[in-house]
Write an enzyme that holds these catalytic residues in place. Structure first.
Site, PDB file in Angstrom:
ATOM      1  N   ASP A 279       0.832  -1.211   0.000  1.00 31.77           N
ATOM      2  CA  ASP A 279       0.000   0.000   0.000  1.00 31.77           C
ATOM      3  C   ASP A 279       0.864   1.257   0.000  1.00 31.77           C
ATOM      4  O   ASP A 279       0.342   2.362  -0.149  1.00 31.77           O
ATOM      5  CB  ASP A 279      -0.953   0.010   1.205  1.00 31.77           C
ATOM      6  CG  ASP A 279      -0.217  -0.159   2.523  1.00 31.77           C
ATOM      7  OD1 ASP A 279       0.503  -1.160   2.667  1.00 31.77           O
ATOM      8  OD2 ASP A 279      -0.343   0.703   3.401  1.00 31.77           O
ATOM      9  N   ASN A 280       2.164   1.095   0.186  1.00 33.55           N
ATOM     10  CA  ASN A 280       3.062   2.252   0.170  1.00 33.55           C
ATOM     11  C   ASN A 280       3.930   2.262  -1.084  1.00 33.55           C
ATOM     12  O   ASN A 280       4.984   2.889  -1.112  1.00 33.55           O
ATOM     13  CB  ASN A 280       3.946   2.250   1.416  1.00 33.55           C
ATOM     14  CG  ASN A 280       3.145   2.530   2.685  1.00 33.55           C
ATOM     15  OD1 ASN A 280       2.068   3.112   2.626  1.00 33.55           O
ATOM     16  ND2 ASN A 280       3.657   2.117   3.820  1.00 33.55           N
TER      17      ASN A 280
END
Ligand code: AMP
Ligand code: MG
Length: 526
Positions: A279-280
């Site tokens: 998600d990063n």
């Protein structure tokens, strides 16, 4: 192009993301699963007393808003989410992710709220997003806020990255909210009130691997296809493919290529992201989500600034290239749902590995001021062990190497310019041998010392946001003194230039910072 500059307050915003992709318009910010939607409509929660603390003149000029009246309270109000401008339609993105190697399901923007898009001086749309602007349906019980310390870290590092020529999300502004935020900085039960802050982040898109993963994990193929179409149309316009499957495979290849270039950059400057969860990871290949990141000071491949990861060291410096590939493999899995053949995706992963190693090697030779040949590769491969053994500052070593003469057989002559990079008084004998070998290869290259130095200095930065420098700026800012942060920002915007009077900001880590929180150890608390 006659691109004028005006005020943020006079600009009209657009938003392609909410116009073109399905969203959830309930406006319910209770923690919940947001289904069938790329975004959820969310209004920023107003803050008590917004005050503009920092502003990036450089980014403002690129956005055509350099004439914004920074002392106008309305500007702080807009950048804190208290007031909205024409065309703004605020929202948070739905995404999922693998955290520390485990599937975590829906995550989403728990405290990031996009305000809208502005067209920049190149004609590119740029999203303006507030981080710390309040709860969203993705906040999972957390407060949706951010503190000054982490906001300043994001501001300084993203502008430094941009100065280094490394793809990154940017930061336009930092406002204090006038409210306190409670944090347990080291997850040890010590709660403390900290000043609340909001940064306005800017990027063409904040789309992550996790946006695609969420739709695929839920078997929501229409959403997955829409996300992909949107992403390709706006951010990968060069993809020209005969059919859907080929288009999708080309997109994946391109994400792999961009990610390889990003990782080459990170490894060369010594940046450790700290939380490379899927998600990063940006599909645009940008550095995104500055949390417990850090910069290598003494060279140490196993180093991570993130205390949450100190046991497994999954995201330590030396593992980053391999983790990026693992993350790309998770992204590839989402595309299997669209019937893209596994071997096409495998090609993308091989492209990642090939691009990374070729780029890394070629840039490394140039950073060492040597020709790209076998002898350089052999010499370069011996360097990491030596830097680690000798506790040598990674950034300073490369910067100062350009000050060494070619063709020298004097150990003293070769060691003297490097002294500022050494943490130990006696460099290991192996390093001296390495320098002698370097000097002899440099002599064979035919370049004169002056020319080599100029070329090397353009690739090896002098100034990076060392952990202790940023911590000093944070501690001053917490007492109301913004001058150290402003000065650091100014210097970091030109990291390759010699800046007279600013050598202190290029110094190796002082002894007091060795084990000090914030300087060598950080948590995810932000
Ligand atoms: P990170 O690994 O820091 O990028 O964050 C993981 C997830 O936690 C993301 O979904 C964030 O939006 C969310 N998150 C982090 N801090 C907060 C906070 N203070 N309030 C709400 N959500 C948060
Ligand atoms: Mg994140």
């Amino acid at each position: 192009m006659g691109f004028g500059n005006g005020s943020l307050l006079d600009r009209k915003f657009t938003d392609r993301f909410t116009r073109m992709l399905p969203g959830d318009t309930l406006g319910d910010i209770r923690p919940r699963q947001v289904m069938g939607s790329a975004w959820a409509a969310v209004a920023p929660a107003p803050v008590r007393e917004p005050r503009l603390l920092l502003w990036s003149d450089r980014l403002a000029a690129e956005l055509g808003i350099a004439d914004t009246p920074q002392d106008d309270p309305r500007v702080a109000a807009v950048l804190a989410g208290n007031e909205q401008l024409p065309g703004m339609r605020t929202w948070s993105a739905a995404y999922a992710g693998h955290q520390f190697g485990h599937w975590a399901g829906q995550l989403g923007d728990g405290r990031a709220i996009t305000l809208g898009e502005l067209v920049d001086h190149t004609g590119q749309h740029q999203e303006l997003q507030l981080k710390g602007a309040g709860r969203t349906p993705f906040s999972r019980g957390a407060d949706g806020r951010a503190v000054l310390r982490s906001s300043l870290r994001e501001f300084l590092c993203s502008e430094a990255m941009h100065g280094l020529g490394i793809p990154t999300t940017r930061v336009l502004s930092l406002v204090l909210t006038g409210e306190q935020v409670i944090r347990d900085m080291f997850y040890d039960g010590n709660l403390a009130a900290e000043p609340g802050a909001i940064v306005c982040r800017v990027a063409p898109s904040f789309l992550r691997f996790g946006n695609f993963q969420l739709a695929a994990a839920r078997g929501d193929l229409p959403l997955l296809e829409q996300l992909l179409d949107f992403c390709i149309e706006h951010y990968f316009p060069d993809i020209d493919a005969a059919d859907e499957i080929e288009r999708c495979a080309s997109w994946f290849n391109d994400v792999c290529r961009r990610t390889a270039l990003l990782l080459t950059h990170w490894m060369h400057v010594g940046f450790v992201h700290g939380v490379m969860n899927t998600d990063n990871m940006s599909v645009l290949g940008l550095t995104i989500d500055y949390g417990p990141y850090g910069w290598l000071e003494p060279f140490e491949p196993g180093w991570t600034p993130n205390t949450t990861d100190s046991e497994g060291r999954r995201y330590c410096y030396g593992r980053q290239p391999q983790i990026a590939q693992w993350n790309l493999a998770r992204l590839a899995e989402t595309l299997l749902a669209l019937d893209v053949a596994e071997n096409l995706l495998q090609d993308g992963l091989s492209l990642y590995a090939g691009t990374f190693s070729a780029r890394y090697r070629s840039l490394q030779a140039r950073r060492l001021g040597l020709p790209e040949d076998e002898a350089t590769i052999a010499l370069a491969s011996k360097l990491p062990a030596m830097l680690e053994q000798g506790e040598v500052d990674y950034v300073l070593f490369h910067r100062l190497l350009s000050r060494l003469p070619a063709g020298s057989s004097s150990a003293e002559e070769l060691l003297a310019p490097l002294a500022p990079a050494f943490h130990r008084p006696e460099p290991p004998a192996a390093l001296v041998h390495w320098l002698l070998a370097w000097s002899s290869l440099a002599a064979r290259s035919g370049e004169d010392d002056e020319e080599r130095r100029t070329n090397m200095d353009a690739l090896n930065p002098k100034y990076v946001p060392r952990n202790w420098l940023v911590q000093v700026a944070i501690e001053a800012a917490e007492t109301g003194d913004l001058e150290p942060a402003r000065r650091l920002l100014r210097v970091l915007q030109r990291p390759f230039d010699e800046q007279p009077g600013e050598d202190g900001l290029a110094a190796r880590r002082p002894d007091w910072a060795r084990n000090r929180p914030g300087c060598s150890a950080l948590s995810c608390s932000s």
